[in-house]
Design an enzyme around this catalytic site. Structure first.
Site, PDB file in Angstrom:
ATOM      1  N   ASN A 112       4.470  -8.025   9.966  1.00  0.00           N
ATOM      2  CA  ASN A 112       5.045  -8.835   8.842  1.00  0.00           C
ATOM      3  C   ASN A 112       3.948  -9.164   7.973  1.00  0.00           C
ATOM      4  O   ASN A 112       2.850  -9.282   8.259  1.00  0.00           O
ATOM      5  CB  ASN A 112       6.028  -9.862   9.307  1.00  0.00           C
ATOM      6  CG  ASN A 112       7.117 -10.193   8.225  1.00  0.00           C
ATOM      7  OD1 ASN A 112       7.643  -9.602   7.495  1.00  0.00           O
ATOM      8  ND2 ASN A 112       7.003 -11.843   8.049  1.00  0.00           N
ATOM      9  N   GLN A 172       4.993 -14.403  -2.635  1.00  0.00           N
ATOM     10  CA  GLN A 172       6.453 -14.024  -2.508  1.00  0.00           C
ATOM     11  C   GLN A 172       7.342 -15.290  -2.196  1.00  0.00           C
ATOM     12  O   GLN A 172       8.468 -15.144  -2.459  1.00  0.00           O
ATOM     13  CB  GLN A 172       6.640 -13.103  -1.390  1.00  0.00           C
ATOM     14  CG  GLN A 172       5.966 -11.568  -1.694  1.00  0.00           C
ATOM     15  CD  GLN A 172       4.625 -11.432  -1.292  1.00  0.00           C
ATOM     16  OE1 GLN A 172       3.814 -12.376  -1.028  1.00  0.00           O
ATOM     17  NE2 GLN A 172       4.301 -10.174  -0.807  1.00  0.00           N
ATOM     18  N   ARG A 188       3.215   3.321   0.448  1.00  0.00           N
ATOM     19  CA  ARG A 188       2.830   2.046   0.875  1.00  0.00           C
ATOM     20  C   ARG A 188       2.662   2.363   2.557  1.00  0.00           C
ATOM     21  O   ARG A 188       3.785   2.975   3.136  1.00  0.00           O
ATOM     22  CB  ARG A 188       3.379   0.808   0.917  1.00  0.00           C
ATOM     23  CG  ARG A 188       3.242   0.240  -0.657  1.00  0.00           C
ATOM     24  CD  ARG A 188       3.942  -1.352  -0.847  1.00  0.00           C
ATOM     25  NE  ARG A 188       3.189  -2.157  -0.043  1.00  0.00           N
ATOM     26  CZ  ARG A 188       3.468  -3.629  -0.193  1.00  0.00           C
ATOM     27  NH1 ARG A 188       4.812  -3.602  -0.476  1.00  0.00           N
ATOM     28  NH2 ARG A 188       2.828  -4.350   0.645  1.00  0.00           N
ATOM     29  N   ASP A 202       8.324  -5.818   8.979  1.00  0.00           N
ATOM     30  CA  ASP A 202       7.721  -4.173   8.231  1.00  0.00           C
ATOM     31  C   ASP A 202       8.034  -3.424   9.273  1.00  0.00           C
ATOM     32  O   ASP A 202       8.169  -1.898   8.812  1.00  0.00           O
ATOM     33  CB  ASP A 202       6.769  -4.582   7.423  1.00  0.00           C
ATOM     34  CG  ASP A 202       7.005  -5.444   6.303  1.00  0.00           C
ATOM     35  OD1 ASP A 202       6.930  -6.466   6.135  1.00  0.00           O
ATOM     36  OD2 ASP A 202       7.067  -4.719   5.107  1.00  0.00           O
ATOM     37  N   ARG A 244       9.237  -4.567  -3.822  1.00  0.00           N
ATOM     38  CA  ARG A 244       8.485  -4.551  -2.234  1.00  0.00           C
ATOM     39  C   ARG A 244       9.619  -5.288  -1.372  1.00  0.00           C
ATOM     40  O   ARG A 244      10.662  -5.425  -1.934  1.00  0.00           O
ATOM     41  CB  ARG A 244       7.500  -5.434  -2.594  1.00  0.00           C
ATOM     42  CG  ARG A 244       7.407  -6.720  -3.768  1.00  0.00           C
ATOM     43  CD  ARG A 244       7.942  -7.787  -3.451  1.00  0.00           C
ATOM     44  NE  ARG A 244       7.985  -8.272  -2.074  1.00  0.00           N
ATOM     45  CZ  ARG A 244       9.118  -8.883  -1.464  1.00  0.00           C
ATOM     46  NH1 ARG A 244      10.201  -9.206  -2.226  1.00  0.00           N
ATOM     47  NH2 ARG A 244       9.201  -9.502  -0.338  1.00  0.00           N
ATOM     48  N   GLY A 245       8.981  -5.245  -0.214  1.00  0.00           N
ATOM     49  CA  GLY A 245      10.058  -5.847   0.830  1.00  0.00           C
ATOM     50  C   GLY A 245      10.391  -4.451   1.447  1.00  0.00           C
ATOM     51  O   GLY A 245      10.830  -3.400   0.870  1.00  0.00           O
TER      52      GLY A 245
END
Ligand code: MRU
Length: 376
Positions: free
Chosen positions: A276, A225, A112, A266, A63-64
């Site tokens: 974000n 996270q 995503r 993001d 992720r990220g």
């Protein structure tokens, strides 16, 4: 050997890859560090086809924003190789290859919705493929497709390498404007979330080299996270930190413990509105109230200049299960309802500056973002 599962396999990676390894890419496939299991277990999950990689992105094994962009590019290469192996004969109809490129792109892009780095990376891979295929009419040979495979592999490595370079530059810029004192970050923006080093966490790493800061990490409910991933990265790097609950951030700001907040992104719209991790907007409002500078750090691949404002950014809604459980244990009565919004939008007017590898961007963003960010 530190990673016995890699015995005899040759790594594909940029020279400057980070010491924290979110993945290994070899001729056999992609080994992803399962981020759902950190920090309790450090397990790599093997992915050798598109479905496995897509699933890993959906389930947040990886992720990220920059990391899912890079892994999509790698996934593209892996699936293209699988397609090549599935072909019988030495010459094939061109339309079959074009259809496959379209299929791979669509499946990756829809894994995503919020981070634009994903579609940015996939579109780069798609464009290279289509440009190469323009040289042929109706038929294409296996040897020519192997040539395309090499090009794709080179491009994925370039996307990865350039992300690391961008992070190192962002860290230098960030170091020049962050004040001394306490710095608070949210979510995970380090080596686990990028090609290496990190964006907001990269700046924090760089600042720590000078020992000028005290690092606060928001735990970042519900996926944690901050608690699980950022704390794990800093622990691995032997950098001290203090973990706080998301809802205590205001308390520490009021006490004067926080001199700056730095987060990742993001997707950033043309007017500076920034998507974000959920909770970022709350932090920005609190920072504004307490007169604390609020910074966003992101590479140019996170900008979506086709979007005028944050209203147009698609926000991912994830399973209520992530809110109702923690490490698979129920934390609410059975049949409780929950709403799990994965991201929020922070308006550009609450952001003091956006730190990119192209330079530091200050308001007014509508004017200044297009001057500095040119998306390729
Ligand atoms: O849902 P996640 O963990 O993928 O969300 C990650 C974030 O919100 C990060 O802050 C963002 O992607 C920047 S990572 C450099």
């Amino acid at each position: 050997m530190k990673f016995p599962f890699l015995k005899g396999e040759t790594l594909k990676e940029p020279v400057k890859a980070d010491i924290i390894k979110a993945w290994f890419w070899t001729e056999k496939g992609l080994y992803l560090l399962d981020q759902r299991k950190l920090p309790l277990e450090e397990k790599y999950l093997f992915c050798d086809n598109l479905n496995k990689i897509r699933n890993a992105i959906k389930k947040m094994i990886i992720r990220g924003a920059p990391a899912i962009g890079i892994c999509s590019a790698i996934g593209f290469v892996i699936e293209f190789k699988n397609f090549l192996s599935s072909l019988k004969g030495e010459e094939f109809p061109l339309h079959k290859v074009e259809e496959e490129i379209g299929k791979i792109s669509n499946l990756l892009v829809t894994s995503r919705p919020t981070a634009v780095n994903l579609s940015w990376a996939v579109s780069k891979m798609r464009k290279i493929s289509l440009k190469f295929l323009e040289n042929f009419k109706e038929k294409i040979k296996r040897t020519e497709l192997q040539e395309l495979y090499k090009l794709l592999e080179k491009e994925a490595l370039k996307i990865w390498e350039e992300d690391i370079e961008a992070n190192l530059t962002i860290a230098e810029y960030g170091k020049s404007i962050l004040p001394e004192g306490g710095v608070l970050t949210h979510c995970n923006t380090g080596a686990l979330a990028t090609g290496g080093y990190g964006t907001a966490l990269g700046i924090i790493r760089k600042l720590y080299e000078k020992n000028k800061i005290k690092i606060y990490i928001n735990e970042t409910r519900p996926f944690l996270q901050g608690a699980r991933l950022t704390a794990w990265e800093l622990y691995k790097l032997k950098i001290p930190y203090t973990l706080i609950t998301d809802n205590s951030a205001g308390f520490f700001m009021k006490k004067g413990e926080i001199s700056a907040i730095i987060v990742g992104a993001d997707r950033i719209a043309k007017n500076g509105d920034t998507a974000n991790k959920i909770g970022t907007y709350t932090l920005a409002v609190l920072a504004n109230f307490h007169n604390i500078p609020f910074f966003v750090a992101a590479p140019s691949s996170t900008f979506d200049l086709g979007i005028e404002s944050g209203e147009k950014i698609p926000i991912e809604i994830r399973s209520p299960k992530e809110v109702l459980t923690c490490y698979k244990s129920k934390i609410a009565p059975s049949k409780s309802k929950a709403y799990n919004i994965a991201f929020d939008i922070t308006p550009g007017e609450l952001i003091s500056a956006i730190i990119t590898e192209k330079g530091i961007i200050y308001p007014p963003y509508n004017e200044n973002i297009p001057k500095i960010i040119k998306i390729s």
